[in-house]
Write a protein that holds these residues in place. Sequence first.
Motif, PDB file in Angstrom:
ATOM      1  N   TYR A  64       0.836  -1.191   0.000  1.00 55.91           N
ATOM      2  CA  TYR A  64       0.000   0.000   0.000  1.00 55.91           C
ATOM      3  C   TYR A  64       0.880   1.253   0.000  1.00 55.91           C
ATOM      4  CZ  TYR A  64      -3.380  -3.467   1.839  1.00 55.91           C
ATOM      5  OH  TYR A  64      -4.167  -4.573   2.043  1.00 55.91           O
ATOM      6  N   VAL A  65       1.933   1.235   0.809  1.00 55.73           N
ATOM      7  CA  VAL A  65       2.841   2.376   0.901  1.00 55.73           C
ATOM      8  C   VAL A  65       3.557   2.603  -0.428  1.00 55.73           C
ATOM      9  CG1 VAL A  65       4.991   3.201   1.957  1.00 55.73           C
ATOM     10  CG2 VAL A  65       3.169   2.261   3.398  1.00 55.73           C
ATOM     11  N   ALA A  66       4.055   1.520  -1.028  1.00 58.78           N
ATOM     12  CA  ALA A  66       4.760   1.640  -2.304  1.00 58.78           C
ATOM     13  C   ALA A  66       3.850   2.254  -3.366  1.00 58.78           C
ATOM     14  CB  ALA A  66       5.267   0.279  -2.764  1.00 58.78           C
ATOM     15  N   ALA A  67       2.572   1.904  -3.311  1.00 58.78           N
ATOM     16  CA  ALA A  67       1.618   2.468  -4.261  1.00 58.78           C
ATOM     17  C   ALA A  67       1.377   3.947  -3.984  1.00 58.78           C
ATOM     18  CB  ALA A  67       0.303   1.694  -4.198  1.00 58.78           C
ATOM     19  N   GLU A  68       1.106   4.276  -2.719  1.00 54.31           N
ATOM     20  CA  GLU A  68       0.746   5.643  -2.365  1.00 54.31           C
ATOM     21  C   GLU A  68       1.928   6.606  -2.435  1.00 54.31           C
ATOM     22  OE1 GLU A  68      -2.548   6.710  -1.738  1.00 54.31           O
ATOM     23  OE2 GLU A  68      -2.719   4.752  -2.712  1.00 54.31           O
ATOM     24  N   LYS A  69       3.133   6.129  -2.197  1.00 49.78           N
ATOM     25  CA  LYS A  69       4.319   6.982  -2.263  1.00 49.78           C
ATOM     26  C   LYS A  69       4.841   7.128  -3.694  1.00 49.78           C
ATOM     27  CE  LYS A  69       6.298   8.510   0.794  1.00 49.78           C
ATOM     28  NZ  LYS A  69       6.160   9.835   1.458  1.00 49.78           N
ATOM     29  N   GLY A  70       4.228   6.392  -4.615  1.00 54.11           N
ATOM     30  CA  GLY A  70       4.619   6.524  -6.018  1.00 54.11           C
ATOM     31  C   GLY A  70       5.842   5.720  -6.411  1.00 54.11           C
ATOM     32  N   TYR A  71       6.218   4.747  -5.600  1.00 48.02           N
ATOM     33  CA  TYR A  71       7.419   3.957  -5.919  1.00 48.02           C
ATOM     34  C   TYR A  71       7.216   3.117  -7.176  1.00 48.02           C
ATOM     35  CZ  TYR A  71       8.873   5.173  -1.154  1.00 48.02           C
ATOM     36  OH  TYR A  71       9.226   5.842  -0.017  1.00 48.02           O
ATOM     37  N   TYR A  72       6.007   2.566  -7.343  1.00 54.06           N
ATOM     38  CA  TYR A  72       5.745   1.787  -8.551  1.00 54.06           C
ATOM     39  C   TYR A  72       5.717   2.706  -9.782  1.00 54.06           C
ATOM     40  CZ  TYR A  72       4.432  -1.984  -5.341  1.00 54.06           C
ATOM     41  OH  TYR A  72       4.448  -2.936  -4.357  1.00 54.06           O
ATOM     42  N   LYS A  73       5.123   3.868  -9.618  1.00 52.42           N
ATOM     43  CA  LYS A  73       5.080   4.837 -10.710  1.00 52.42           C
ATOM     44  C   LYS A  73       6.487   5.254 -11.105  1.00 52.42           C
ATOM     45  CE  LYS A  73       3.209   9.380 -11.916  1.00 52.42           C
ATOM     46  NZ  LYS A  73       2.381  10.529 -11.443  1.00 52.42           N
ATOM     47  N   ASP A  74       7.322   5.511 -10.108  1.00 55.10           N
ATOM     48  CA  ASP A  74       8.711   5.906 -10.398  1.00 55.10           C
ATOM     49  C   ASP A  74       9.452   4.826 -11.189  1.00 55.10           C
ATOM     50  OD1 ASP A  74       8.230   8.198  -8.966  1.00 55.10           O
ATOM     51  OD2 ASP A  74       9.253   7.532  -7.147  1.00 55.10           O
ATOM     52  N   ALA A  75       9.064   3.573 -10.967  1.00 55.82           N
ATOM     53  CA  ALA A  75       9.716   2.462 -11.654  1.00 55.82           C
ATOM     54  C   ALA A  75       9.123   2.199 -13.035  1.00 55.82           C
ATOM     55  CB  ALA A  75       9.615   1.203 -10.798  1.00 55.82           C
ATOM     56  N   GLY A  76       8.123   2.985 -13.422  1.00 56.19           N
ATOM     57  CA  GLY A  76       7.490   2.790 -14.722  1.00 56.19           C
ATOM     58  C   GLY A  76       6.552   1.606 -14.758  1.00 56.19           C
ATOM     59  N   LEU A  77       5.963   1.281 -13.606  1.00 54.17           N
ATOM     60  CA  LEU A  77       5.098   0.104 -13.506  1.00 54.17           C
ATOM     61  C   LEU A  77       3.655   0.497 -13.211  1.00 54.17           C
ATOM     62  CD1 LEU A  77       7.371  -2.122 -11.204  1.00 54.17           C
ATOM     63  CD2 LEU A  77       7.205  -2.222 -13.697  1.00 54.17           C
ATOM     64  N   LYS A  78       2.746  -0.282 -13.712  1.00 56.51           N
ATOM     65  CA  LYS A  78       1.341  -0.196 -13.339  1.00 56.51           C
ATOM     66  C   LYS A  78       1.023  -1.459 -12.547  1.00 56.51           C
ATOM     67  CE  LYS A  78      -3.388   0.213 -15.095  1.00 56.51           C
ATOM     68  NZ  LYS A  78      -4.251   0.233 -16.302  1.00 56.51           N
ATOM     69  N   VAL A  79       0.975  -1.323 -11.240  1.00 56.96           N
ATOM     70  CA  VAL A  79       0.831  -2.481 -10.362  1.00 56.96           C
ATOM     71  C   VAL A  79      -0.604  -2.597  -9.876  1.00 56.96           C
ATOM     72  CG1 VAL A  79       1.534  -3.479  -8.140  1.00 56.96           C
ATOM     73  CG2 VAL A  79       3.244  -2.419  -9.631  1.00 56.96           C
ATOM     74  N   THR A  80      -1.165  -3.772 -10.003  1.00 54.35           N
ATOM     75  CA  THR A  80      -2.501  -4.068  -9.499  1.00 54.35           C
ATOM     76  C   THR A  80      -2.366  -4.903  -8.231  1.00 54.35           C
ATOM     77  OG1 THR A  80      -3.472  -4.042 -11.713  1.00 54.35           O
ATOM     78  CG2 THR A  80      -4.711  -5.167  -9.987  1.00 54.35           C
ATOM     79  N   GLU A 274      -1.741   5.517   7.975  1.00 58.38           N
ATOM     80  CA  GLU A 274      -2.559   6.504   7.265  1.00 58.38           C
ATOM     81  C   GLU A 274      -2.648   6.175   5.776  1.00 58.38           C
ATOM     82  OE1 GLU A 274      -0.984  10.353   8.006  1.00 58.38           O
ATOM     83  OE2 GLU A 274      -1.318  10.275  10.177  1.00 58.38           O
ATOM     84  N   LEU A 275      -1.528   5.799   5.194  1.00 59.30           N
ATOM     85  CA  LEU A 275      -1.511   5.487   3.765  1.00 59.30           C
ATOM     86  C   LEU A 275      -2.299   4.219   3.453  1.00 59.30           C
ATOM     87  CD1 LEU A 275       2.240   6.281   2.956  1.00 59.30           C
ATOM     88  CD2 LEU A 275       0.231   7.661   2.363  1.00 59.30           C
ATOM     89  N   SER A 276      -2.489   3.362   4.452  1.00 57.73           N
ATOM     90  CA  SER A 276      -3.188   2.087   4.241  1.00 57.73           C
ATOM     91  C   SER A 276      -4.700   2.212   4.417  1.00 57.73           C
ATOM     92  CB  SER A 276      -2.652   1.024   5.215  1.00 57.73           C
ATOM     93  OG  SER A 276      -1.273   0.788   5.007  1.00 57.73           O
ATOM     94  N   GLU A 277      -5.171   3.372   4.883  1.00 57.41           N
ATOM     95  CA  GLU A 277      -6.587   3.523   5.204  1.00 57.41           C
ATOM     96  C   GLU A 277      -7.496   3.232   4.012  1.00 57.41           C
ATOM     97  OE1 GLU A 277      -7.238   7.378   6.833  1.00 57.41           O
ATOM     98  OE2 GLU A 277      -6.397   6.872   8.798  1.00 57.41           O
ATOM     99  N   LYS A 278      -7.106   3.667   2.815  1.00 54.81           N
ATOM    100  CA  LYS A 278      -7.966   3.474   1.644  1.00 54.81           C
ATOM    101  C   LYS A 278      -8.032   2.017   1.215  1.00 54.81           C
ATOM    102  CE  LYS A 278      -6.458   4.637  -2.467  1.00 54.81           C
ATOM    103  NZ  LYS A 278      -5.922   5.449  -3.597  1.00 54.81           N
ATOM    104  N   TYR A 279      -7.110   1.195   1.702  1.00 53.56           N
ATOM    105  CA  TYR A 279      -7.057  -0.217   1.323  1.00 53.56           C
ATOM    106  C   TYR A 279      -7.668  -1.133   2.383  1.00 53.56           C
ATOM    107  CZ  TYR A 279      -3.632   1.533  -2.048  1.00 53.56           C
ATOM    108  OH  TYR A 279      -3.002   2.233  -3.048  1.00 53.56           O
ATOM    109  N   VAL A 280      -7.624  -0.703   3.649  1.00 52.42           N
ATOM    110  CA  VAL A 280      -8.092  -1.543   4.760  1.00 52.42           C
ATOM    111  C   VAL A 280      -9.331  -0.904   5.386  1.00 52.42           C
ATOM    112  CG1 VAL A 280      -7.470  -2.670   6.932  1.00 52.42           C
ATOM    113  CG2 VAL A 280      -5.704  -2.212   5.208  1.00 52.42           C
ATOM    114  N   PRO A 281     -10.515  -1.414   5.088  1.00 50.11           N
ATOM    115  CA  PRO A 281     -11.745  -0.840   5.647  1.00 50.11           C
ATOM    116  C   PRO A 281     -11.729  -0.860   7.174  1.00 50.11           C
ATOM    117  CG  PRO A 281     -12.245  -2.375   3.870  1.00 50.11           C
ATOM    118  CD  PRO A 281     -10.786  -2.543   4.187  1.00 50.11           C
TER     119      PRO A 281
END
Length: 349
Positions: A64-80, A274-281
């Motif tokens: 969740y953090v890697a997604a929200e901090k943009g680490y996957y985006k920085d790597a040129g990846l679209k991660v599901t 905080e960054l995980s809130e949108k993923y964990v109800p």
Amino acid sequence: MRFVQTSMRCARRHRVTGAALASVVALATLTSCAEEPKDAGVKGGAGITVGLTYTPNIQFSPFYVAAEKGYYKDAGLKVTLRHHGAAEDLFGALSSGKEDVIYAGGDEMLQARAKNVPVVDIATFYQKYPVGLIVPKDSEIRTPADLKGRKIGTPGPFGETYFGLLALLKEGGLSTKEAKVQNIGFTQQAALTGNKVEGVMGYLNNDAISFKEAGKEVRSITLNSGSSGDQLVGVGLGAKKKTLDKRGDDIRKFVDASLRGLRYAIDHQDEAIELSEKYVPGLRGEKQRDNARAVLKATASLMKNDQGELGAIDPQTWTRMADFMYDQGLLEKTVTPEDAYDTSFLPKS
């Protein structure tokens, strides 16, 4: 009853959060086990789908953090980030090509390889096996050898809690017949508090915390982490060899970005929540956040090896585990441990 049964199936097949059925039932009022996949990264980037198993939980915060901090985006990846359904086979989506990477235990990967699923561990997140024997603080049980003749509760003859029990018994020079093993389902707290058993197998980063939150003083007996121990390999990232051969560069970028997320989650735990809130109800409530904070703190302590490294793969542990699991009848056939992991996808130090 269907609601509770569905929740129990989710708990039964969620290897990390284990027996915290009450938490799973509470979450199930807000979400089903099968979550809609969430995309993170560059639009049109190299697509990677990672299976995070069943119930969304703070223990998946590195992703969740890697997604929200943009680490996957920085790597040129679209991660599901894809959470499985309750009735879904752990390696089914990986085998069919629906997932590129799976978050699973090294022990489970060995079992899959014994069933001809060519999954390869490319980064081990849990450097310390997350399972132990939980006993009352004043218990006379101090070492694995003390389990002789004792009533020990385990959810059943499956999964990490059972593998961990077998390993503890072997460390103590005991067989399952020399301890009074009882299959108690996911009722560890009630069984131990009610003195139905003298110890229960559970997760150090979840079940042990649940006891503390309930006011029950306990301690944990864990596996020997020394060079001679029958240590088991914890949860990590796995992919099929075919995927690694075809998409090696993308997978390396994914591993690197995910480990960056892991590092950040360990070093900034409140922000990770905080960054995980949108993923964990349900994570916005004060009680839920306090529990998440305790779980994340305990989880973080399991993620580093003795040298402080993240993601490291220990070949000796894999060899010991392969021998142990085959001897215990946990593998359908022999598995060459060297084929089950590949250290070349880890970031270069």
